[in-house]
Design a protein around this motif. Structure first.
Motif, short mmCIF file in Angstrom:
data_model
loop_
_atom_site.label_atom_id
_atom_site.label_comp_id
_atom_site.label_asym_id
_atom_site.label_seq_id
_atom_site.Cartn_x
_atom_site.Cartn_y
_atom_site.Cartn_z
N GLU A 1 -3.17 -16.14 -1.77
CA GLU A 1 -3.83 -15.05 -2.43
C GLU A 1 -3.23 -14.84 -3.83
O GLU A 1 -3.93 -14.70 -4.81
N ASP B 1 -16.30 -18.85 1.63
CA ASP B 1 -15.00 -18.20 1.75
C ASP B 1 -13.99 -19.14 2.38
O ASP B 1 -12.91 -18.74 2.78
N ILE C 1 -14.94 -16.18 -1.95
CA ILE C 1 -14.59 -14.84 -1.47
C ILE C 1 -13.25 -14.93 -0.72
O ILE C 1 -13.06 -15.82 0.10
N GLY C 2 -12.35 -14.01 -1.01
CA GLY C 2 -11.08 -13.97 -0.30
C GLY C 2 -10.11 -15.04 -0.78
O GLY C 2 -10.27 -15.58 -1.87
N SER C 3 -9.12 -15.36 0.04
CA SER C 3 -8.04 -16.21 -0.45
C SER C 3 -8.03 -17.60 0.17
O SER C 3 -7.23 -18.44 -0.19
N GLN C 4 -8.95 -17.89 1.12
CA GLN C 4 -8.83 -19.13 1.87
C GLN C 4 -9.52 -20.33 1.22
O GLN C 4 -9.28 -21.46 1.58
N SER D 1 -15.77 -17.28 9.64
CA SER D 1 -14.92 -16.40 8.82
C SER D 1 -15.75 -15.43 7.97
O SER D 1 -15.22 -14.43 7.49
N SER E 1 -11.92 -10.76 -4.58
CA SER E 1 -11.02 -10.50 -3.47
C SER E 1 -11.62 -9.48 -2.50
O SER E 1 -11.28 -9.44 -1.34
N SER E 2 -12.54 -8.67 -2.98
CA SER E 2 -13.10 -7.69 -2.05
C SER E 2 -14.61 -7.83 -1.98
O SER E 2 -15.27 -8.20 -2.95
N THR E 3 -15.15 -7.54 -0.80
CA THR E 3 -16.58 -7.75 -0.57
C THR E 3 -17.46 -6.88 -1.47
O THR E 3 -18.58 -7.25 -1.77
N ARG F 1 -18.48 -9.40 4.96
CA ARG F 1 -18.79 -10.43 3.96
C ARG F 1 -20.23 -10.89 4.06
O ARG F 1 -20.97 -10.86 3.09
#
Lengths: 171, 492
Positions: free
Chosen positions: B469, B223, B252-255, B130, B276-278, B135
């Motif tokens: 998220e 992430d 990083i991100g929502s997972q 992922s 939320s953003s790289t 990323r």
């Protein structure tokens, strides 16, 4: 136990905010239990050249930030320059201490501006202090605590009572 | 020279003089008594005395030793404590009450010019599938930048992991920078996410160079979610915290699993950041490395016994990094930086006051610290939290700092409560809390965050679920309200 005046939620004595609605629980604005904390001697005495409107812009050697207030509605610009501490309010005839910035000609009375409503200090940070005004001072729609410094940033909407103005800060 | 003249009187400075004052006094005295200038036959001896006094007092460790041996005051504590309470007294009440305590810890003035300790850092990078694409590329580039900035005394190890771990750069070896950069560049994404593998290898690298005179810290970047090994990770982080290794995390991100990561980093008083953003990865790195390199005291732990029936209900760190802390004693608080004080606020529940007690002991014990730059790094600073008992409450409003902080913490707790209620199936209360939170945020001018909260409240109502998220945005968004000068929209 104390009861949240906003949502009737019960909180333990000593809690400062309601855990259910987030509202403030301590009665800072309750005038019956509080003595006026405003001290006359801290009011800067206005002199002829710092009465609003002040035309001279700050000199380049002055590293203080430039601050103006833009009245919302009639779009009048009030520059604050020449000193680091300003009182704002509404001048009346028999008033001993006249505020540096007089909003009486801008409908101050109708909008609920107190005679000595707030003070603004300009330094590394720009802060406003509500001077126990009757109708309160709001920053971005939020009432600020009286007698505490509250910092202002560029673009903030300031309301004295219901008289709204935008804070414009230039470096 | 008189026998009763000590180093302080020789230089003419008070016992609590700062390093700057000592240096200034030394320069002035040295100029006056330098044998080239002063023709007095005694000037040479005086000059040497001045020299000796300065050399001792300018070195914080030597100064403390000197103070001890000359019984000048007691040991000057390496940190200064500043404690403020929401109320000046506990009220004589037959029901429980709350009191908030804000503890500020910063280096004492004598340490103001102390050199910074070398770093012993390990990056543990998730390279699961992922992470593929932007990323991992951004993480790699940022890691390379970091390598370039290191001081010769610093040690940086890099471990990457997916369903197994490999040591990219071992700890403490002086590998030339080109090789390091090449190895980082070759990193590619594949496989699952097993955080324990990465952590285990990372801690192993740090232990090679583990010294109390270093700042020992692991940074985990992931992430994804790890499955089945959460408890192993937490146990490892707990053990490592006790031997002085800090841990901070970036999700990083929502997972990824924020509850797990919070627990993990809490064990050492570390912090966990959500992006939320790289594009924000580089900024996180910069901030994190900066704060680690500014460490004055690490592993600061509040090790106290609370007074009878007094309970610490909530603990929150305000600075240098915002984090909810587990209110279970002893509480790891994090690091004191050279330039930023460590500030923690505690909510304490005080039982009904019976009888004639005139004083309530809230907590008593010590702050345990490791100060890498000190000759003896371990230090215990006594701490007492107590308040007098009065019949009537003091009409003075609480200190502004406490009021402002608790206002925002209340909002953070509202989203915590909503999550909690959701997990126990109380959708109705969860929704109501979120709606209240949204209206508070609106009145604070945080329209974008308020909007996010309202969307989640809608989600809950209609579909009985949170979006992964949305709930992170709310959690870290309300937490970020405590940051100074954040304008709406900056954080999301």
């Amino acid at each position: 136990m104390i009861l949240c005046p906003n949502c009737q939620h019960h909180e333990i004595t000593g809690a400062l905010y309601c855990s259910a609605c987030g509202g403030q629980l301590i009665h800072i604005a309750d005038d019956s239990t509080r003595t006026a904390q405003y001290k006359k001697e801290v009011i800067p005495t206005p002199t002829q050249d710092n009465l609003w409107p002040i035309e001279h812009p700050s000199s380049p050697s002055d590293n203080h930030k430039g601050l103006s207030l833009l009245l919302i509605g009639n779009e009048q610009l009030i520059p604050l320059a020449g000193k680091s501490e300003f009182t704002i309010g509404r001048a009346t005839q028999d008033q001993e201490v006249v505020p540096d910035i007089d909003l009486s000609t801008h409908g101050g009375y109708d909008y609920g501006v107190s005679r000595l409503h707030a003070s603004i200090s300009i330094g590394e940070q720009i802060t406003i202090t509500d001077l126990n005004s009757i109708n309160g001072t709001y920053v971005n729609g939020r009432k600020i605590l009286p007698n505490y410094k509250h910092s202002l940033i560029h673009g903030d909407i300031l309301a004295l009572g219901t008289l709204k103005m935008r804070v414009l800060i230039s470096n | 020279m008189d026998k009763d003249k000590n180093f302080y009187t020789i230089l003419g400075v008070p016992h609590n003089a700062t390093q700057k004052e000592i240096r200034r006094a030394y320069h002035a005295a040295a100029r006056r008594f330098h044998p080239d200038v002063n023709k007095d036959p005694n000037a040479g001896t005086v000059f040497l005395k001045i020299q000796e006094a300065y050399e001792t007092l300018a070195n914080p460790d030597e100064r403390i030793k000197y103070n001890k041996s000359h019984s000048i005051e007691d040991d000057i504590p390496p940190i200064t404590l500043n404690i403020i309470y929401s109320r000046s007294s506990i009220v004589h009440l037959e029901e429980p009450q709350l009191i908030y305590t804000l503890i500020e810890m910063k280096p004492s003035q004598i340490y103001e010019e102390k050199k910074l300790a070398p770093l012993n850092v390990c990056l543990v990078l998730d390279r699961s599938t992922s992470m593929q694409g932007a990323r991992l590329e951004v993480v790699k580039e940022t890691a390379i930048e970091l390598v370039q900035q290191l001081n010769p005394n610093d040690s940086l190890a890099i471990v990457s992991f997916s369903d197994h771990a490999e040591v990219l750069i071992p700890s403490g070896l002086q590998i030339d920078k080109t090789t390091v950069v090449n190895r980082i560049r070759q990193l590619h994404a594949s496989g699952g996410t097993e955080i324990f593998r990465g952590l285990e290898a990372g801690y192993k690298e740090i232990r090679r160079n583990l010294r109390p005179s270093n700042v020992n810290h692991l940074i985990l970047i992931t992430d994804g979610r790890t499955y089945g090994d959460e408890q192993d990770c937490i146990d490892l982080a707990t053990r490592s915290a006790t031997i002085g290794i800090g841990l901070s995390g970036l999700g990083i991100g929502s997972q990824w699993n924020d509850v797990f990561m919070d627990t993990l980093t809490n064990r050492s008083g570390g912090n966990c950041t959500y992006i939320s953003s790289t594009e924000d990865i580089a900024e996180f790195f910069k901030k994190e490395v900066r704060s680690i390199s500014q460490v004055f005291a690490e592993g600061v732990t509040l090790d106290v016994d609370t007074g009878p029936d007094v309970e610490i209900r909530y603990a929150f760190r305000l600075e240098p990094e915002i984090a909810g802390l587990e209110p279970k004693l002893p509480i790891p608080l994090g690091n004191i930086q050279m330039d930023i004080a460590l500030k923690v606020i505690l909510e304490m529940l005080v039982p009904a006051i019976s009888g004639e007690s005139s004083q309530v002991s809230l907590a008593e014990g010590s702050l345990r610290l490791n100060i890498p730059s000190r000759e003896v790094p371990l230090y215990n600073m006594p701490i007492f939290l107590e308040r007098p008992v009065t019949e009537a409450p003091n009409p003075q409003p609480p200190p502004a700092e406490i009021l402002l902080a608790t206002e925002k913490i209340t909002l953070y707790r509202m989203q915590e409560n909503a999550r909690q209620e959701f997990s126990t199936g109380d959708i109705h209360s969860a929704t109501r809390h979120l709606e209240n939170l949204a209206s508070r945020l609106t009145s604070l001018g945080k329209h974008q965050l308020a909007q996010t909260v309202l969307i989640e409240a809608e989600n809950l109502k209609r579909q009985n679920r949170y979006s992964e998220e949305g709930d992170k945005k709310i959690k870290y968004g309300t937490r970020a309200l405590l940051l100074p000068d954040i304008t709406d929209g900056n954080i999301l």
